[in-house]
Scaffold this active site. Structure first.
Site, PDB file in Angstrom:
ATOM      1  N   LYS A  68       0.805  -1.233   0.000  1.00 59.40           N
ATOM      2  CA  LYS A  68       0.000   0.000   0.000  1.00 59.40           C
ATOM      3  C   LYS A  68       0.836   1.280   0.000  1.00 59.40           C
ATOM      4  O   LYS A  68       0.408   2.286  -0.546  1.00 59.40           O
ATOM      5  CB  LYS A  68      -0.958  -0.006   1.191  1.00 59.40           C
ATOM      6  CG  LYS A  68      -2.042  -1.044   0.987  1.00 59.40           C
ATOM      7  CD  LYS A  68      -3.028  -1.114   2.101  1.00 59.40           C
ATOM      8  CE  LYS A  68      -3.960  -2.281   1.821  1.00 59.40           C
ATOM      9  NZ  LYS A  68      -4.917  -2.518   2.879  1.00 59.40           N
ATOM     10  N   ASP A 105     -10.009   1.881   2.493  1.00 57.93           N
ATOM     11  CA  ASP A 105     -10.013   1.003   3.675  1.00 57.93           C
ATOM     12  C   ASP A 105     -10.742   1.648   4.856  1.00 57.93           C
ATOM     13  O   ASP A 105     -11.558   1.006   5.518  1.00 57.93           O
ATOM     14  CB  ASP A 105      -8.575   0.690   4.120  1.00 57.93           C
ATOM     15  CG  ASP A 105      -7.942  -0.419   3.305  1.00 57.93           C
ATOM     16  OD1 ASP A 105      -8.673  -1.231   2.711  1.00 57.93           O
ATOM     17  OD2 ASP A 105      -6.696  -0.460   3.280  1.00 57.93           O
TER      18      ASP A 105
HETATM   19  P1  NDP Z   1       1.206  -3.856   6.290  1.00 62.38           P
HETATM   20  O1  NDP Z   1       2.204  -4.864   5.854  1.00 62.38           O
HETATM   21  O2  NDP Z   1       1.187  -2.522   5.645  1.00 62.38           O
HETATM   22  O3  NDP Z   1       1.397  -3.565   7.868  1.00 62.38           O
HETATM   23  C1  NDP Z   1       1.600  -4.620   8.749  1.00 62.38           C
HETATM   24  C2  NDP Z   1       1.429  -4.142  10.184  1.00 62.38           C
HETATM   25  O4  NDP Z   1       1.301  -5.298  11.002  1.00 62.38           O
HETATM   26  C3  NDP Z   1       2.577  -3.338  10.740  1.00 62.38           C
HETATM   27  O5  NDP Z   1       2.078  -2.397  11.674  1.00 62.38           O
HETATM   28  C4  NDP Z   1       3.422  -4.405  11.458  1.00 62.38           C
HETATM   29  O6  NDP Z   1       4.172  -3.896  12.520  1.00 62.38           O
HETATM   30  C5  NDP Z   1       2.307  -5.252  12.021  1.00 62.38           C
HETATM   31  N1  NDP Z   1       2.664  -6.658  12.315  1.00 62.38           N
HETATM   32  C6  NDP Z   1       2.937  -7.648  11.441  1.00 62.38           C
HETATM   33  N2  NDP Z   1       3.135  -8.813  12.088  1.00 62.38           N
HETATM   34  C7  NDP Z   1       2.974  -8.560  13.420  1.00 62.38           C
HETATM   35  C8  NDP Z   1       3.048  -9.345  14.597  1.00 62.38           C
HETATM   36  N3  NDP Z   1       3.311 -10.659  14.552  1.00 62.38           N
HETATM   37  N4  NDP Z   1       2.813  -8.746  15.790  1.00 62.38           N
HETATM   38  C9  NDP Z   1       2.525  -7.427  15.846  1.00 62.38           C
HETATM   39  N5  NDP Z   1       2.453  -6.614  14.759  1.00 62.38           N
HETATM   40  C10 NDP Z   1       2.672  -7.173  13.557  1.00 62.38           C
HETATM   41  O7  NDP Z   1      -0.218  -4.576   6.192  1.00 62.38           O
HETATM   42  P2  NDP Z   1      -1.654  -3.877   6.017  1.00 62.38           P
HETATM   43  O8  NDP Z   1      -1.712  -2.741   6.944  1.00 62.38           O
HETATM   44  O9  NDP Z   1      -1.929  -3.657   4.596  1.00 62.38           O
HETATM   45  O10 NDP Z   1      -2.653  -5.053   6.490  1.00 62.38           O
HETATM   46  C11 NDP Z   1      -2.799  -5.380   7.863  1.00 62.38           C
HETATM   47  C12 NDP Z   1      -3.909  -6.403   8.054  1.00 62.38           C
HETATM   48  O11 NDP Z   1      -5.179  -5.837   7.770  1.00 62.38           O
HETATM   49  C13 NDP Z   1      -3.774  -7.654   7.187  1.00 62.38           C
HETATM   50  O12 NDP Z   1      -4.108  -8.793   7.961  1.00 62.38           O
HETATM   51  C14 NDP Z   1      -4.815  -7.437   6.121  1.00 62.38           C
HETATM   52  O13 NDP Z   1      -5.302  -8.683   5.615  1.00 62.38           O
HETATM   53  C15 NDP Z   1      -5.892  -6.698   6.903  1.00 62.38           C
HETATM   54  N6  NDP Z   1      -6.744  -5.859   6.044  1.00 62.38           N
HETATM   55  C16 NDP Z   1      -8.067  -6.139   5.953  1.00 62.38           C
HETATM   56  C17 NDP Z   1      -8.887  -5.361   5.193  1.00 62.38           C
HETATM   57  C18 NDP Z   1     -10.330  -5.663   5.104  1.00 62.38           C
HETATM   58  O14 NDP Z   1     -10.980  -5.084   4.233  1.00 62.38           O
HETATM   59  N7  NDP Z   1     -10.894  -6.496   5.954  1.00 62.38           N
HETATM   60  C19 NDP Z   1      -8.382  -4.220   4.427  1.00 62.38           C
HETATM   61  C20 NDP Z   1      -6.988  -3.978   4.641  1.00 62.38           C
HETATM   62  C21 NDP Z   1      -6.203  -4.799   5.389  1.00 62.38           C
HETATM   63  P3  NDP Z   1       5.677  -3.278  12.285  1.00 62.38           P
HETATM   64  O15 NDP Z   1       5.487  -1.950  11.624  1.00 62.38           O
HETATM   65  O16 NDP Z   1       6.214  -3.149  13.666  1.00 62.38           O
HETATM   66  O17 NDP Z   1       6.405  -4.283  11.432  1.00 62.38           O
END
Ligand code: NDP
Length: 277
Positions: A68, A105
């Site tokens: 994104k 979103d």
């Molecule tokens: P990004 O890759 O942009 O961001 C990931 C985020 O998750 C970061 O804040 C990262 O933290 C954190 N993270 C990843 N793994 C862990 C963990 N094990 N413990 C704690 N924090 C963690 O992903 P998106 O923001 O695009 O997507 C996030 C979620 O939202 C996904 O599961 C996606 O499927 C869901 N989603 C659902 C939508 C819907 O319409 N229902 C729409 C958009 C997203 P750090 O920065 O510290 O690495």
């Protein structure tokens, strides 16, 4: 007969996506001639894959994990809400070959909370887990619902702080790391991390959830996610998966591409039944 207009969702991984199901139903409902597929592209291949898709006649893309912020860089023009969020989850081909980036979103989440689940956030304490693309899109629409305060927690605290700087003019907003979460319950906890996608649970202290807390995971699946399971085990009031957000953000994307608003309720209930079957 002319070929259908081509659309797709691009991500990595992407095979789990229900977006093709949703958009094919929106298209049937509104009589639009369009195809919608999935494209798996690693981060290094994102830009070339997107440019090839549009060069070959594609009309629009949904963008999901982890692209994104890359989509924001790639877009020629941005909608105000995408610029504000600093993340793009939908791309649309415009006249003259320009690529427009939008973020649907947050609007999808707010609609799901308000219209599908009747959750009133005004005056409530809100905790947002994560500071990635989905969280960026959600902050402004959530603050628009007037919580008393909102805390963003992220492993990488600098990313959460950046969101606070970006949005603090819109309401009471704080950034912390998981070690600083404490044990005070929140009224609403929204998981916007990608942890559930990997079958993981963020490092959450048990006290952040009480019997009055509503817990929402943006991730969705056939079974409970690690986060909704954890919240239910702690006796939360409600645990909700983000299927409704998915359908609502898809409807906003569909509107951007086709200038038509599909009915979301029928698609959400069909998708829920299909996932349970
Ligand atoms: P990004 O890759 O942009 O961001 C990931 C985020 O998750 C970061 O804040 C990262 O933290 C954190 N993270 C990843 N793994 C862990 C963990 N094990 N413990 C704690 N924090 C963690 O992903 P998106 O923001 O695009 O997507 C996030 C979620 O939202 C996904 O599961 C996606 O499927 C869901 N989603 C659902 C939508 C819907 O319409 N229902 C729409 C958009 C997203 P750090 O920065 O510290 O690495």
């Amino acid at each position: 007969m002319s070929n259908p207009d081509r659309y797709a969702v691009i991500g990595h991984p992407v095979s789990h996506s229900r977006s093709p199901y949703i958009h094919s139903r929106f298209a049937a409902q509104t009589g639009q001639s369009m195809s919608y597929t999935t494209i798996d592209a690693k981060p290094a291949d994102f830009e070339t894959t997107v440019r090839r898709f549009f060069a070959e006649g594609g009309k629009g893309l949904n963008v999901t994990v982890p692209h994104k912020e890359a989509a924001l860089q790639l877009a020629d023009e941005l909608t105000p809400r995408a610029r504000r969020a600093g993340a793009v989850n939908v791309l649309a081909l415009r006249a003259g070959g320009k690529i427009l980036g939008d973020n649907t979103d947050g609007a999808g989440l707010a609609r799901d909370l308000l219209n599908n689940h009747r959750i009133n956030i005004a005056g409530r304490r809100l905790l947002l887990l994560g500071a990635g693309g989905a969280a960026r899109g959600a902050v402004a629409p959530l603050l628009g619902l007037k919580p008393s305060e909102m805390t963003i927690v992220n492993r990488n605290v600098a990313r959460a702080r950046e969101l606070v700087e970006r949005f603090s003019d819109l309401g009471s907003l704080h950034a912390i790391g998981y070690q600083d979460l404490g044990n005070d319950p929140y009224d609403l906890v929204i998981n916007a991390t990608a942890a559930s996608l990997a079958g993981e649970l963020p490092a959450l202290p048990p006290g952040i959830v009480s019997s009055r807390s509503i817990c929402y995971d943006m991730y969705y699946g056939r079974d409970e996610t690690p986060f909704t399971r954890w919240a239910l085990q702690r006796g939360c009031a409600r645990a909700i998966m983000g299927l409704g957000m998915l359908v609502e953000q898809a409807a906003e994307s569909f509107y951007l591409w086709r200038s038509m608003r599909p009915d979301t309720a029928s698609v959400l209930s069909a998708l829920t039944a299909e996932l349970r079957a």
